[in-house]
Write a protein that holds these residues in place. Structure first.
Motif, PDB file in Angstrom:
ATOM      1  N   ASP A 258       1.194  -1.319   0.204  1.00 34.15           N
ATOM      2  CA  ASP A 258      -0.374   0.042  -0.096  1.00 34.15           C
ATOM      3  C   ASP A 258       0.884   1.144   0.333  1.00 34.15           C
ATOM      4  N   GLU A 259       1.738   1.644   1.057  1.00 33.00           N
ATOM      5  CA  GLU A 259       3.031   2.580   1.019  1.00 33.00           C
ATOM      6  C   GLU A 259       3.531   3.026  -0.283  1.00 33.00           C
ATOM      7  N   LEU A 260       3.775   2.040  -1.453  1.00 33.14           N
ATOM      8  CA  LEU A 260       4.477   1.556  -2.536  1.00 33.14           C
ATOM      9  C   LEU A 260       3.378   2.079  -3.869  1.00 33.14           C
ATOM     10  N   VAL A 261       2.366   1.642  -3.795  1.00 32.17           N
ATOM     11  CA  VAL A 261       1.093   2.586  -4.239  1.00 32.17           C
ATOM     12  C   VAL A 261       0.979   3.554  -4.725  1.00 32.17           C
ATOM     13  N   TYR A 262       1.216   4.489  -3.270  1.00 29.20           N
ATOM     14  CA  TYR A 262       1.203   5.701  -2.602  1.00 29.20           C
ATOM     15  C   TYR A 262       2.422   6.676  -3.509  1.00 29.20           C
TER      16      TYR A 262
END
Length: 398
Positions: A258-262
């Motif tokens: 999720d952090e990398l999508v952001y």
């Protein structure tokens, strides 16, 4: 402003108080119940069961439901009927084994005013229950022990007795009340910790918002005439990105995926802004995508890399994002080839803005050895590393 170290120290102190109170209750109960003889192990297990059950129930807050969950264990330890009151009235009553307390449910409303008055004193009080036998109830006295949180009585544990209780019974009631109060204090400390995390997340969002929004809107405006389809696409992405960034307080933890999508969404706007001048490289091993990390620990590092790698240069810049599987840890690296800076200026957590914030959160979550590792010198670019344990008790997505 909540002091994070103060909150952590408070948690440790309250945990120690829980252990001390549990041991004290065990010693008193085993002393009073000599008939158990060599069965002291069972008394020890009951005391540990009490500490465990109260920890699970009261850490969710003091309600009628949580009070009813813990009272059977409390009654067994006290060897008496017990009740819990909050500042508004009775939450739960447990008569214990069949005996003189069976009929007291009919008289609980009559106890409320006296119990609440005793509660306000913040001290152990002894109350008369019945002057004479009443409707099959053989109780005659009640000990009211306050539950103190921040030196303020928020509730009371009441033990009921067929005669005036002796010093040992009063001490057991008092120590059981302290054990319950300790769980309430831990629950309050948890709430303070969550409030601290959310305030830090809001601070991080505030740091990225004005500068980033201005640059992104300027970039979108520049495409309106030259590439309207690209402008529409960026505007849609920007609406989704800002919705995620500036909505209410998020969870304390998120998956690395999720952090990398952001991060990827953020970099789409920066690549639109800088064009071919900005190169982004990803090297992410799939084994680490489910790793749980504190929310907003990667994007601010990437933003810092873009700032130092591009904004002060007219040449090309490269930002690399690496996530590797290293046995029981996930290693995350953010690297740029920009102008660099003197990393020694960040020693002791001074300065650094978002970097100092992230470093402190990592150390508080995973331990002192898991802070940011920053390698940078003027003119050499910057590399920021962090080590995230794959499994750590208490670290999970909500």
């Amino acid at each position: 402003m909540i002091d994070p170290m103060g909150v952590l120290e408070g948690l440790l102190a309250q945990a120690l108080l829980t252990a001390v109170a549990a041991v004290a209750v065990y010693l008193l109960v085993s002393r009073q119940r000599r008939s158990f003889g060599s069965a002291e192990d069972r008394a020890t297990l009951r005391t540990l069961a009490l500490a465990t059950s109260t920890m699970g129930a009261l850490r969710r807050g003091l309600t009628a439901r949580s009070a009813a969950e813990v009272l059977p264990e409390v009654a067994e330890q006290a060897g008496a009927a017990v009740a819990i009151y909050d500042s508004e009235g009775l939450l739960a009553f447990e008569p214990g084994p069949p005996g003189p307390a069976d009929g007291h449910r009919l008289h609980l409303e009559g106890d409320t005013a006296a119990v609440l008055e005793a509660l306000t004193t913040g001290r152990l009080r002894l109350l008369a229950v019945h002057d004479e036998a009443a409707d099959g109830c053989g109780l005659r006295a009640a000990a009211v022990a306050p539950l103190l949180v921040n030196d303020r009585p928020v509730a009371a544990l009441v033990s009921y007795h067929p005669q005036t209780p002796g010093p040992t019974s009063l001490r057991i009631t008092s120590d059981l009340a302290e054990l319950l109060a300790t769980q309430l204090r831990l629950q309050q400390a948890d709430q303070q910790r969550v409030a601290l995390v959310r305030s830090e997340l809001r601070a991080l969002r505030a740091q990225i918002s004005p500068h980033f929004i201005y640059n992104t809107l300027t970039t979108i405006a520049s495409f309106i005439r030259t590439d309207p389809d690209r402008a529409r696409e960026l505007l849609t992405l920007f609406a989704d990105f800002t919705r995620k960034a500036f909505r209410g307080p998020q969870d304390e933890f998120a998956s690395l995926a999720d952090e990398l999508v952001y991060v990827h969404q953020y970099l789409l706007f920066e690549q639109a802004r800088f064009g071919e001048r900005l190169t982004v490289r990803y090297k992410v091993e799939p084994e680490v995508l489910n790793a749980i990390v504190p929310t907003l620990v990667v994007q601010p590092l990437v933003e810092n890399a873009v700032k130092h790698g591009m904004e002060s240069s007219t040449g090309r810049g490269t930002v690399s994002i690496i996530a590797e599987d290293r046995d029981d840890e996930c290693w995350i690296v953010v690297r740029d080839n920009g102008r660099g800076f003197d990393a020694s200026q960040l020693a002791g957590g001074e300065g650094g803005g978002a970097l100092a914030n992230i470093d402190r959160r990592l150390r508080e979550t995973f331990g002192p050895s898991h802070g940011l590792n920053i390698d940078s010198l003027p003119g050499t670019g910057t590399t920021v590393r962090m080590r995230i344990p794959k499994y750590r008790p208490g670290v999970h997505r909500s």
